[in-house]
Motif scaffolding. Structure first.
Motif, PDB file in Angstrom:
ATOM      1  N   GLU A 141       0.828  -1.219   0.000  1.00 51.03           N
ATOM      2  CA  GLU A 141       0.000   0.000   0.000  1.00 51.03           C
ATOM      3  C   GLU A 141       0.863   1.270   0.000  1.00 51.03           C
ATOM      4  OE1 GLU A 141      -3.064  -0.561  -0.408  1.00 51.03           O
ATOM      5  OE2 GLU A 141      -3.332  -2.600   0.321  1.00 51.03           O
ATOM      6  N   GLY A 142       1.807   1.320  -0.959  1.00 51.28           N
ATOM      7  CA  GLY A 142       2.685   2.494  -1.002  1.00 51.28           C
ATOM      8  C   GLY A 142       3.572   2.596   0.222  1.00 51.28           C
ATOM      9  N   TRP A 143       3.937   1.418   0.777  1.00 58.01           N
ATOM     10  CA  TRP A 143       4.831   1.302   1.940  1.00 58.01           C
ATOM     11  C   TRP A 143       4.159   1.713   3.253  1.00 58.01           C
ATOM     12  CZ3 TRP A 143      10.092   3.723  -0.060  1.00 58.01           C
ATOM     13  CH2 TRP A 143      10.535   2.973  -1.159  1.00 58.01           C
ATOM     14  N   LEU A 144       2.851   1.908   3.222  1.00 55.15           N
ATOM     15  CA  LEU A 144       2.157   2.357   4.434  1.00 55.15           C
ATOM     16  C   LEU A 144       1.896   1.204   5.392  1.00 55.15           C
ATOM     17  CD1 LEU A 144      -0.378   4.836   2.776  1.00 55.15           C
ATOM     18  CD2 LEU A 144       1.818   5.362   3.861  1.00 55.15           C
ATOM     19  N   ASP A 145       1.838  -0.017   4.879  1.00 62.35           N
ATOM     20  CA  ASP A 145       1.590  -1.195   5.711  1.00 62.35           C
ATOM     21  C   ASP A 145       2.746  -2.171   5.585  1.00 62.35           C
ATOM     22  OD1 ASP A 145      -0.894  -0.236   6.476  1.00 62.35           O
ATOM     23  OD2 ASP A 145      -1.932  -1.238   4.827  1.00 62.35           O
ATOM     24  N   VAL A 146       3.119  -2.806   6.681  1.00 66.05           N
ATOM     25  CA  VAL A 146       4.163  -3.829   6.664  1.00 66.05           C
ATOM     26  C   VAL A 146       3.541  -5.162   7.043  1.00 66.05           C
ATOM     27  CG1 VAL A 146       6.364  -4.589   7.638  1.00 66.05           C
ATOM     28  CG2 VAL A 146       5.950  -2.147   7.274  1.00 66.05           C
ATOM     29  N   SER A 147       3.744  -6.166   6.188  1.00 72.06           N
ATOM     30  CA  SER A 147       3.149  -7.483   6.409  1.00 72.06           C
ATOM     31  C   SER A 147       4.052  -8.340   7.298  1.00 72.06           C
ATOM     32  CB  SER A 147       2.949  -8.188   5.060  1.00 72.06           C
ATOM     33  OG  SER A 147       4.209  -8.590   4.528  1.00 72.06           O
ATOM     34  N   THR A 148       3.644  -9.569   7.516  1.00 73.92           N
ATOM     35  CA  THR A 148       4.458 -10.521   8.275  1.00 73.92           C
ATOM     36  C   THR A 148       5.242 -11.437   7.346  1.00 73.92           C
ATOM     37  OG1 THR A 148       2.603 -12.078   8.367  1.00 73.92           O
ATOM     38  CG2 THR A 148       2.844 -10.515  10.203  1.00 73.92           C
ATOM     39  N   VAL A 149       5.103 -11.226   6.053  1.00 77.79           N
ATOM     40  CA  VAL A 149       5.741 -12.103   5.067  1.00 77.79           C
ATOM     41  C   VAL A 149       7.178 -11.655   4.823  1.00 77.79           C
ATOM     42  CG1 VAL A 149       5.656 -12.956   2.692  1.00 77.79           C
ATOM     43  CG2 VAL A 149       3.534 -12.549   3.957  1.00 77.79           C
ATOM     44  N   GLU A 150       8.106 -12.598   4.894  1.00 80.22           N
ATOM     45  CA  GLU A 150       9.506 -12.303   4.619  1.00 80.22           C
ATOM     46  C   GLU A 150       9.705 -12.056   3.127  1.00 80.22           C
ATOM     47  OE1 GLU A 150      12.090 -11.985   6.713  1.00 80.22           O
ATOM     48  OE2 GLU A 150      10.791 -12.283   8.457  1.00 80.22           O
ATOM     49  N   ALA A 151      10.517 -11.065   2.803  1.00 78.47           N
ATOM     50  CA  ALA A 151      10.742 -10.708   1.404  1.00 78.47           C
ATOM     51  C   ALA A 151      11.321 -11.873   0.608  1.00 78.47           C
ATOM     52  CB  ALA A 151      11.678  -9.507   1.323  1.00 78.47           C
ATOM     53  N   THR A 152      12.280 -12.581   1.204  1.00 75.54           N
ATOM     54  CA  THR A 152      12.894 -13.698   0.488  1.00 75.54           C
ATOM     55  C   THR A 152      11.888 -14.814   0.241  1.00 75.54           C
ATOM     56  OG1 THR A 152      13.666 -14.521   2.643  1.00 75.54           O
ATOM     57  CG2 THR A 152      15.232 -13.279   1.317  1.00 75.54           C
ATOM     58  N   GLU A 153      10.956 -15.007   1.169  1.00 81.44           N
ATOM     59  CA  GLU A 153       9.938 -16.039   1.009  1.00 81.44           C
ATOM     60  C   GLU A 153       9.023 -15.718  -0.170  1.00 81.44           C
ATOM     61  OE1 GLU A 153       5.778 -17.363   3.168  1.00 81.44           O
ATOM     62  OE2 GLU A 153       7.373 -16.528   4.423  1.00 81.44           O
ATOM     63  N   LEU A 154       8.579 -14.457  -0.256  1.00 82.36           N
ATOM     64  CA  LEU A 154       7.684 -14.062  -1.339  1.00 82.36           C
ATOM     65  C   LEU A 154       8.395 -14.159  -2.692  1.00 82.36           C
ATOM     66  CD1 LEU A 154       4.847 -12.948  -1.992  1.00 82.36           C
ATOM     67  CD2 LEU A 154       5.839 -10.653  -1.903  1.00 82.36           C
ATOM     68  N   ALA A 155       9.623 -13.711  -2.751  1.00 77.40           N
ATOM     69  CA  ALA A 155      10.372 -13.774  -4.006  1.00 77.40           C
ATOM     70  C   ALA A 155      10.573 -15.216  -4.450  1.00 77.40           C
ATOM     71  CB  ALA A 155      11.718 -13.076  -3.848  1.00 77.40           C
ATOM     72  N   GLY A 156      10.895 -16.084  -3.499  1.00 73.00           N
ATOM     73  CA  GLY A 156      11.096 -17.487  -3.824  1.00 73.00           C
ATOM     74  C   GLY A 156       9.842 -18.148  -4.355  1.00 73.00           C
ATOM     75  N   ARG A 157       8.705 -17.694  -3.871  1.00 72.37           N
ATOM     76  CA  ARG A 157       7.417 -18.252  -4.290  1.00 72.37           C
ATOM     77  C   ARG A 157       7.169 -18.019  -5.779  1.00 72.37           C
ATOM     78  NH1 ARG A 157       2.494 -15.931  -0.944  1.00 72.37           N
ATOM     79  NH2 ARG A 157       3.999 -16.407   0.720  1.00 72.37           N
ATOM     80  N   PHE A 158       7.699 -16.916  -6.302  1.00 72.89           N
ATOM     81  CA  PHE A 158       7.442 -16.555  -7.696  1.00 72.89           C
ATOM     82  C   PHE A 158       8.635 -16.797  -8.617  1.00 72.89           C
ATOM     83  CE2 PHE A 158       4.617 -13.331  -5.454  1.00 72.89           C
ATOM     84  CZ  PHE A 158       3.441 -14.043  -5.702  1.00 72.89           C
ATOM     85  N   ASP A 159       9.674 -17.431  -8.128  1.00 71.21           N
ATOM     86  CA  ASP A 159      10.935 -17.506  -8.878  1.00 71.21           C
ATOM     87  C   ASP A 159      10.827 -18.322 -10.161  1.00 71.21           C
ATOM     88  OD1 ASP A 159      13.594 -16.728  -9.197  1.00 71.21           O
ATOM     89  OD2 ASP A 159      14.362 -18.569  -8.303  1.00 71.21           O
ATOM     90  N   GLY A 160       9.829 -19.179 -10.254  1.00 68.57           N
ATOM     91  CA  GLY A 160       9.682 -20.000 -11.456  1.00 68.57           C
ATOM     92  C   GLY A 160       8.877 -19.335 -12.553  1.00 68.57           C
ATOM     93  N   LEU A 161       8.362 -18.154 -12.294  1.00 68.17           N
ATOM     94  CA  LEU A 161       7.541 -17.448 -13.275  1.00 68.17           C
ATOM     95  C   LEU A 161       8.405 -16.708 -14.296  1.00 68.17           C
ATOM     96  CD1 LEU A 161       4.869 -15.867 -10.873  1.00 68.17           C
ATOM     97  CD2 LEU A 161       4.576 -17.869 -12.353  1.00 68.17           C
ATOM     98  N   PRO A 162       7.856 -16.445 -15.485  1.00 70.68           N
ATOM     99  CA  PRO A 162       8.628 -15.711 -16.516  1.00 70.68           C
ATOM    100  C   PRO A 162       8.643 -14.208 -16.253  1.00 70.68           C
ATOM    101  CG  PRO A 162       6.463 -16.261 -17.384  1.00 70.68           C
ATOM    102  CD  PRO A 162       6.544 -16.912 -16.023  1.00 70.68           C
ATOM    103  N   LEU A 163       9.196 -13.819 -15.100  1.00 72.42           N
ATOM    104  CA  LEU A 163       9.277 -12.413 -14.729  1.00 72.42           C
ATOM    105  C   LEU A 163      10.478 -11.748 -15.403  1.00 72.42           C
ATOM    106  CD1 LEU A 163       8.630 -12.673 -10.870  1.00 72.42           C
ATOM    107  CD2 LEU A 163       6.991 -12.008 -12.636  1.00 72.42           C
ATOM    108  N   ALA A 164      10.361 -10.438 -15.628  1.00 69.64           N
ATOM    109  CA  ALA A 164      11.498  -9.696 -16.163  1.00 69.64           C
ATOM    110  C   ALA A 164      12.559  -9.507 -15.085  1.00 69.64           C
ATOM    111  CB  ALA A 164      11.040  -8.344 -16.700  1.00 69.64           C
TER     112      ALA A 164
END
Length: 246
Positions: A141-164
């Motif tokens: 939300e434009g950095w206004l909210d901080v979640s409990t999800v670790e950044a490395t965990e979220l990135a790893g979740r999507f690592d198999g996708l055809p992202l740029a």
């Protein structure tokens, strides 16, 4: 050492070119009233890509600086990527149709991972995961909210996708010119197959040189360029993107 792309940032708020400190909307500095002219300046200085942020869109969840972005795209001939307020397929595809090379998604990737995966598959090589972290946890939300999800965990979740790419920003360092979070950036880049772009805290050519030794594909630079701490050509040379002049 592979060349690292140096990407000037143009943050948009109220139609103007601004920079925030640590993502704080109350700590704003205006650097220009004509973002399209600024984009043209960076292209003339040698930029090979521009990083645009719709700060109003990030806060409200819907595009806000549309006409300004269109003016930038009309002005320059280099690829542009944009983040901020991209929460629906309609918004994402409207931006791509407008001429953006890449669209950055952050908040919605965390809120609806399945949707993000579908969009990445639908537009291979056109989506970027915007990974904004405070104390290692994903902010939304434009950095206004901080979640409990670790950044490395979220990135790893999507690592198999055809992202740029994945853009990693340490919010605490953004706009502060105190140096990027090298340790966290290296840890993330070493873990992912997806190219990582570093963002936040670059304040000197030494910061660029240090990042260039890491397995990162690019670095986004904002306030240091606007403050005149170094020229874009100097940063590109440090990153191996521009040959040194004899």
């Amino acid at each position: 050492m592979k060349p690292m792309q140096v990407i000037p940032a143009i943050d948009l708020r109220g139609g103007r070119c601004v920079r925030l400190r640590q993502g704080d909307y109350d700590r704003e500095t205006v650097f220009g009233e004509d973002p399209a002219a600024m984009a043209g300046h960076w292209q003339q200085e040698g930029a090979t890509r521009l990083h645009l942020v719709d700060l109003d869109g990030a806060k409200t969840g819907r595009p806000a600086n549309v006409e300004v972005v269109r003016a930038i795209l009309d002005r320059v001939g280099i690829p542009c990527q944009l983040g901020g307020g991209v929460r629906t397929r309609e918004t994402l595809e409207a931006w791509l149709d407008a001429g953006l090379d890449r669209v950055i998604v952050g908040t919605q990737a965390l809120k609806d991972p399945d949707w993000f995966a579908q969009m990445a598959e639908r537009h291979p090589g056109r989506l970027v995961l915007g990974l904004d972290a405070r104390d290692g946890r994903v902010a939304t939300e434009g950095w206004l909210d901080v979640s409990t999800v670790e950044a490395t965990e979220l990135a790893g979740r999507f690592d198999g996708l055809p992202l740029a790419a994945v853009i990693y920003t340490d919010i605490a360092r953004d706009g502060m010119l105190e140096g990027p979070n090298l340790e966290a950036t290296e840890a993330l880049a070493s873990r992912l197959k997806t190219p990582v772009i570093a963002s936040g805290g670059v304040g000197s050519l030494e910061d660029i040189q240090r990042l260039a030794t890491l397995p990162v594909a690019g670095v986004i630079v904002g306030r240091a360029l606007y403050d005149g701490r170094f020229r874009l050509s100097e940063a590109r040379t440090c990153a191996g993107e521009e040959p040194k002049t004899p």
